[in-house]
Design an enzyme around this catalytic site. Structure first.
Site, PDB file in Angstrom:
ATOM      1  N   CYS A  97      37.075 -18.003  39.156  1.00  0.00           N
ATOM      2  CA  CYS A  97      36.964 -17.986  37.692  1.00  0.00           C
ATOM      3  C   CYS A  97      35.701 -17.264  37.189  1.00  0.00           C
ATOM      4  CB  CYS A  97      37.086 -19.401  37.146  1.00  0.00           C
ATOM      5  SG  CYS A  97      37.622 -19.426  35.427  1.00  0.00           S
ATOM      6  N   ARG A 148      43.413 -20.587  25.032  1.00  0.00           N
ATOM      7  CA  ARG A 148      42.742 -20.703  26.326  1.00  0.00           C
ATOM      8  C   ARG A 148      43.792 -21.014  27.395  1.00  0.00           C
ATOM      9  NH1 ARG A 148      37.386 -21.374  27.575  1.00  0.00           N
ATOM     10  NH2 ARG A 148      37.052 -22.421  29.563  1.00  0.00           N
ATOM     11  N   HIS A 155      41.011 -23.328  40.081  1.00  0.00           N
ATOM     12  CA  HIS A 155      40.100 -24.422  40.420  1.00  0.00           C
ATOM     13  C   HIS A 155      40.916 -25.432  41.202  1.00  0.00           C
ATOM     14  CE1 HIS A 155      37.060 -22.879  37.776  1.00  0.00           C
ATOM     15  NE2 HIS A 155      37.941 -22.793  36.805  1.00  0.00           N
TER      16      HIS A 155
HETATM   17  N1  GLN Z   1      33.651 -18.745  31.041  1.00  0.00           N
HETATM   18  C1  GLN Z   1      34.772 -18.107  31.665  1.00  0.00           C
HETATM   19  C2  GLN Z   1      36.038 -18.095  30.804  1.00  0.00           C
HETATM   20  O1  GLN Z   1      36.248 -18.952  29.994  1.00  0.00           O
HETATM   21  C3  GLN Z   1      35.019 -18.765  32.998  1.00  0.00           C
HETATM   22  C4  GLN Z   1      35.487 -20.176  32.892  1.00  0.00           C
HETATM   23  C5  GLN Z   1      35.595 -20.872  34.204  1.00  0.00           C
HETATM   24  O2  GLN Z   1      34.898 -20.560  35.152  1.00  0.00           O
HETATM   25  N2  GLN Z   1      36.458 -21.866  34.259  1.00  0.00           N
HETATM   26  O3  GLN Z   1      36.845 -17.218  30.987  1.00  0.00           O
END
Ligand code: GLN
Length: 242
Positions: A94, A129, A195
């Protein structure tokens, strides 16, 4: 690899371990030890230099500000780039994945240079998101079973010609560009949005990294019942409507 010690480097746990990414280090370490390997694990905080002599590097996910700080420090330090030039195996998740690309949009809304170790560019998605369980088919050339994971990101990532999609999504968003790809890889550098932590759900990825580091085609089998039970539970979660 030297002196039959697998040198595992976990990069910046103080900035990039928001989502249980320590689990990836634990799984790689355990599965290497189960094969009789000695493992030297180094957790490198962001105020320390990144060693260049590691065999496997793990870099996790994080929120937007820590992600910018991590990118700044990794660029200034240069150790991870030198390790990549030495052929080290790097697996990123990520925020870590976005940092390994050419650039991403930082917490201030500006384009932040990454390390350019993967031919990908990340931008801010304009849609919702990307959050939820994911099921994806890993590039068949890597010989791995379907990938399960949990994604949580606003950024989306486009692959350039120098990067191959790590997987193709059956459920979930992955890279979030609508092209069905999830993550990216080149020879020795891998990135994913998963994740979970991803190694606990997909322990054969840990084995792949160990095999690449040892330059062997196979490892002795280990007992995987527990992992498989978790995998089946998460595959069901990804494929059943909420
Ligand atoms: N900040 C980054 C995004 O929102 C990565 C988020 C994360 O590592 N879960 O894309």
């Amino acid at each position: 690899m030297s002196e039959s010690v697998l040198r595992l480097v976990w990069v910046y746990p103080d900035l990039l371990s928001t989502y249980g990414d320590q689990g990836n280090a634990l799984v790689v370490e355990r599965r290497a030890r189960q094969r009789g390997l000695n493992v030297a694990r180094v957790d490198v905080r962001s105020d320390q230099p990144v060693p260049t002599s590691g065999d496997i590097y793990l870099i996790g996910g994080g929120e937007d500000r820590p992600q910018r700080l991590a990118a700044e420090r990794l660029r200034r330090d240069g150790g991870l780039t030198r390790a990549a030039e030495n052929g080290a195996i790097i697996f990123s998740v990520c925020a870590g994945y976005q940092i390994l690309g050419h650039e991403f949009i930082n917490d201030l809304g500006r384009r932040e240079p990454g390390l350019g170790l993967l031919d990908v560019v990340s931008e801010r998605g304009t849609g919702e998101r990307c959050v939820g369980d994911v099921l994806a088919d890993i590039d068949p050339r890597l010989g791995l079973p379907p990938l399960t994971g949990f994604e949580n990101h606003q950024g989306i990532t486009r692959l350039g010609p120098g990067a191959k999609p790590f997987a193709r999504v059956r459920f979930g968003n992955g890279n979030g560009t609508g092209d069905g790809t999830e993550g990216a890889y080149s020879e020795t550098v891998f990135g994913t949005y998963m994740h979970g932590p991803v190694m606990a759900r997909n322990p054969l990825i840990a084995d792949l990294l160990i095999k690449l580091a040892l330059d062997v085609n196979a490892l002795p089998p280990v007992e995987d019942t527990w992992y498989e039970a978790l995998r089946q539970e998460r595959i069901a979660a990804a494929t059943q409507p909420a």
